[in-house]
Design a protein around this motif. Structure first.
Motif, PDB file in Angstrom:
ATOM      1  N   GLU A  94      -7.548  44.233  26.539  1.00 35.68           N
ATOM      2  CA  GLU A  94      -7.754  43.324  25.419  1.00 35.68           C
ATOM      3  C   GLU A  94      -8.934  43.797  24.573  1.00 35.68           C
ATOM      4  N   HIS A  95      -8.965  43.395  23.318  1.00 34.73           N
ATOM      5  CA  HIS A  95     -10.074  43.746  22.424  1.00 34.73           C
ATOM      6  C   HIS A  95     -11.416  43.359  23.047  1.00 34.73           C
ATOM      7  N   ARG A  96     -11.476  42.159  23.640  1.00 34.66           N
ATOM      8  CA  ARG A  96     -12.737  41.690  24.226  1.00 34.66           C
ATOM      9  C   ARG A  96     -13.189  42.580  25.391  1.00 34.66           C
ATOM     10  N   HIS A  97     -12.236  43.205  26.097  1.00 32.43           N
ATOM     11  CA  HIS A  97     -12.593  44.112  27.193  1.00 32.43           C
ATOM     12  C   HIS A  97     -13.341  45.330  26.657  1.00 32.43           C
ATOM     13  N   PHE A  98     -12.870  45.867  25.532  1.00 32.87           N
ATOM     14  CA  PHE A  98     -13.535  47.016  24.934  1.00 32.87           C
ATOM     15  C   PHE A  98     -14.926  46.634  24.438  1.00 32.87           C
ATOM     16  N   VAL A  99     -15.049  45.445  23.853  1.00 31.74           N
ATOM     17  CA  VAL A  99     -16.360  44.975  23.388  1.00 31.74           C
ATOM     18  C   VAL A  99     -17.318  44.862  24.574  1.00 31.74           C
TER      19      VAL A  99
ATOM     20  N   VAL B 280     -20.701  69.407  27.166  1.00 29.35           N
ATOM     21  CA  VAL B 280     -20.464  70.139  28.399  1.00 29.35           C
ATOM     22  C   VAL B 280     -21.203  71.477  28.330  1.00 29.35           C
ATOM     23  N   LYS B 281     -21.847  71.852  29.410  1.00 30.40           N
ATOM     24  CA  LYS B 281     -22.540  73.136  29.535  1.00 30.40           C
ATOM     25  C   LYS B 281     -23.518  73.376  28.382  1.00 30.40           C
ATOM     26  N   GLY B 282     -24.426  72.423  28.184  1.00 30.79           N
ATOM     27  CA  GLY B 282     -25.479  72.588  27.188  1.00 30.79           C
ATOM     28  C   GLY B 282     -25.097  72.213  25.776  1.00 30.79           C
ATOM     29  N   ARG B 283     -23.866  71.880  25.528  1.00 30.00           N
ATOM     30  CA  ARG B 283     -23.449  71.479  24.182  1.00 30.00           C
ATOM     31  C   ARG B 283     -23.854  70.031  23.939  1.00 30.00           C
ATOM     32  N   LYS B 284     -24.057  69.713  22.675  1.00 24.30           N
ATOM     33  CA  LYS B 284     -24.426  68.347  22.312  1.00 24.30           C
ATOM     34  C   LYS B 284     -23.214  67.430  22.374  1.00 24.30           C
ATOM     35  N   ALA B 285     -23.492  66.167  22.596  1.00 19.32           N
ATOM     36  CA  ALA B 285     -22.430  65.160  22.582  1.00 19.32           C
ATOM     37  C   ALA B 285     -21.873  65.060  21.162  1.00 19.32           C
ATOM     38  N   THR B 286     -20.585  64.698  21.051  1.00 19.73           N
ATOM     39  CA  THR B 286     -19.954  64.562  19.745  1.00 19.73           C
ATOM     40  C   THR B 286     -19.392  63.160  19.573  1.00 19.73           C
ATOM     41  N   ALA B 287     -19.401  62.702  18.348  1.00 19.12           N
ATOM     42  CA  ALA B 287     -18.857  61.380  18.030  1.00 19.12           C
ATOM     43  C   ALA B 287     -17.369  61.524  17.709  1.00 19.12           C
ATOM     44  N   ARG B 288     -16.614  60.495  18.044  1.00 20.01           N
ATOM     45  CA  ARG B 288     -15.184  60.497  17.766  1.00 20.01           C
ATOM     46  C   ARG B 288     -14.728  59.065  17.533  1.00 20.01           C
ATOM     47  N   ARG B 289     -13.720  58.913  16.710  1.00 17.72           N
ATOM     48  CA  ARG B 289     -13.126  57.607  16.422  1.00 17.72           C
ATOM     49  C   ARG B 289     -11.744  57.561  17.058  1.00 17.72           C
ATOM     50  N   LEU B 290     -11.463  56.487  17.811  1.00 22.27           N
ATOM     51  CA  LEU B 290     -10.139  56.266  18.393  1.00 22.27           C
ATOM     52  C   LEU B 290      -9.574  54.954  17.857  1.00 22.27           C
ATOM     53  N   GLY B 291      -8.402  55.021  17.265  1.00 21.38           N
ATOM     54  CA  GLY B 291      -7.706  53.798  16.872  1.00 21.38           C
ATOM     55  C   GLY B 291      -7.017  53.218  18.094  1.00 21.38           C
ATOM     56  N   PHE B 292      -6.878  51.907  18.153  1.00 22.75           N
ATOM     57  CA  PHE B 292      -6.246  51.293  19.326  1.00 22.75           C
ATOM     58  C   PHE B 292      -4.837  51.846  19.603  1.00 22.75           C
ATOM     59  N   PRO B 293      -4.024  52.166  18.560  1.00 24.63           N
ATOM     60  CA  PRO B 293      -2.705  52.741  18.859  1.00 24.63           C
ATOM     61  C   PRO B 293      -2.773  54.114  19.548  1.00 24.63           C
ATOM     62  N   GLU B 294      -3.884  54.820  19.434  1.00 20.96           N
ATOM     63  CA  GLU B 294      -4.042  56.135  20.074  1.00 20.96           C
ATOM     64  C   GLU B 294      -4.306  56.023  21.575  1.00 20.96           C
ATOM     65  N   ILE B 295      -4.654  54.818  22.049  1.00 23.68           N
ATOM     66  CA  ILE B 295      -5.050  54.617  23.440  1.00 23.68           C
ATOM     67  C   ILE B 295      -3.879  54.049  24.239  1.00 23.68           C
ATOM     68  N   ALA B 296      -3.412  54.820  25.219  1.00 25.87           N
ATOM     69  CA  ALA B 296      -2.338  54.336  26.093  1.00 25.87           C
ATOM     70  C   ALA B 296      -2.915  53.503  27.236  1.00 25.87           C
ATOM     71  N   LYS B 297      -4.073  53.945  27.744  1.00 30.30           N
ATOM     72  CA  LYS B 297      -4.692  53.280  28.891  1.00 30.30           C
ATOM     73  C   LYS B 297      -6.180  53.602  28.866  1.00 30.30           C
ATOM     74  N   ALA B 298      -6.998  52.659  29.289  1.00 32.44           N
ATOM     75  CA  ALA B 298      -8.444  52.888  29.346  1.00 32.44           C
ATOM     76  C   ALA B 298      -9.012  52.166  30.553  1.00 32.44           C
ATOM     77  N   ARG B 299      -9.898  52.873  31.278  1.00 40.69           N
ATOM     78  CA  ARG B 299     -10.494  52.296  32.478  1.00 40.69           C
ATOM     79  C   ARG B 299     -11.978  52.658  32.525  1.00 40.69           C
ATOM     80  N   VAL B 300     -12.818  51.652  32.779  1.00 40.82           N
ATOM     81  CA  VAL B 300     -14.257  51.868  32.903  1.00 40.82           C
ATOM     82  C   VAL B 300     -14.515  52.755  34.115  1.00 40.82           C
ATOM     83  N   GLN B 301     -15.452  53.668  33.983  1.00 38.93           N
ATOM     84  CA  GLN B 301     -15.820  54.580  35.062  1.00 38.93           C
ATOM     85  C   GLN B 301     -17.126  54.122  35.712  1.00 38.93           C
TER      86      GLN B 301
END
Length: 175
Positions: A90-95, A131-152
């Motif tokens: 649900e949207h609230r889960h992502f928030v 990864v391996k000394g590289r800087k983190a990168t920003a990315r945008r994901l639309g909800f339709p692009e996500i099939a499944k998401a689980r907190v790690q």
């Protein structure tokens, strides 16, 4: 459990859960040996502490006894929270998972592990760890692009109160 029973239980219990300041996430009736178990999963934006769980458990138990919604056969009532590696549906889960590391199964295939930075109505902004000394990168994901998401689960979880300088220093020490 029939859909009708599930809907009746949700109709009966959701107002009680909401009145306690919680969201009703899931209801399941399972058979364990000769007993039935009614599992109720609740949560809130600030999380649910043990006192809140105990309060809602007492309220649900009283309502179930009063209405006989589970019938005459014995059952156990278990009330809890979604757990550390919750599935985000649900949207609230992502928030609620903002600043948490999440493993995404992408709709077009592939996986992505990233930290949720911001959530809006169309999707989420994430930070993909370097990864391996590289800087983190920003990315945008639309909800339709996500099939499944689980907190790690993170044992060395990023401290959102920490400064960027502290983070950079730690990365340099590790290099």
């Amino acid at each position: 459990m029939s859909t009708t029973q599930s809907e009746r239980l949700r109709e009966l219990l959701e107002p009680l859960v909401t009145s306690q300041g919680l969201d009703l996430e899931e209801i399941a009736v399972d058979s364990v040996g000769r007993k039935r178990v009614l599992r109720v999963v609740v949560d809130s934006d600030t999380g649910a502490d043990l006192d809140a769980i105990a309060d809602v458990s007492r309220a649900l138990s009283a309502k179930l006894d009063e209405t006989n919604a589970m019938g005459d056969a014995a059952y156990d009532l278990e009330v809890g929270t979604p757990g550390a590696e919750r599935l985000l549906t649900e949207h609230r889960h992502f928030v609620r998972a903002t600043d948490r590391l999440v493993k995404f199964q992408l709709a077009e295939g592939g996986e992505l592990v990233a930290r949720i930075l911001k959530v809006d109505d169309e999707g989420i902004d994430v930070e993909v760890p370097g990864v391996k000394g590289r800087k983190a990168t920003a990315r945008r994901l639309g909800f339709p692009e996500i099939a499944k998401a689980r907190v790690q689960v993170e044992f060395n979880r990023k401290d959102s109160a920490g400064t960027a300088g502290e983070k950079d220093m730690k990365e340099e020490e590790e290099a």
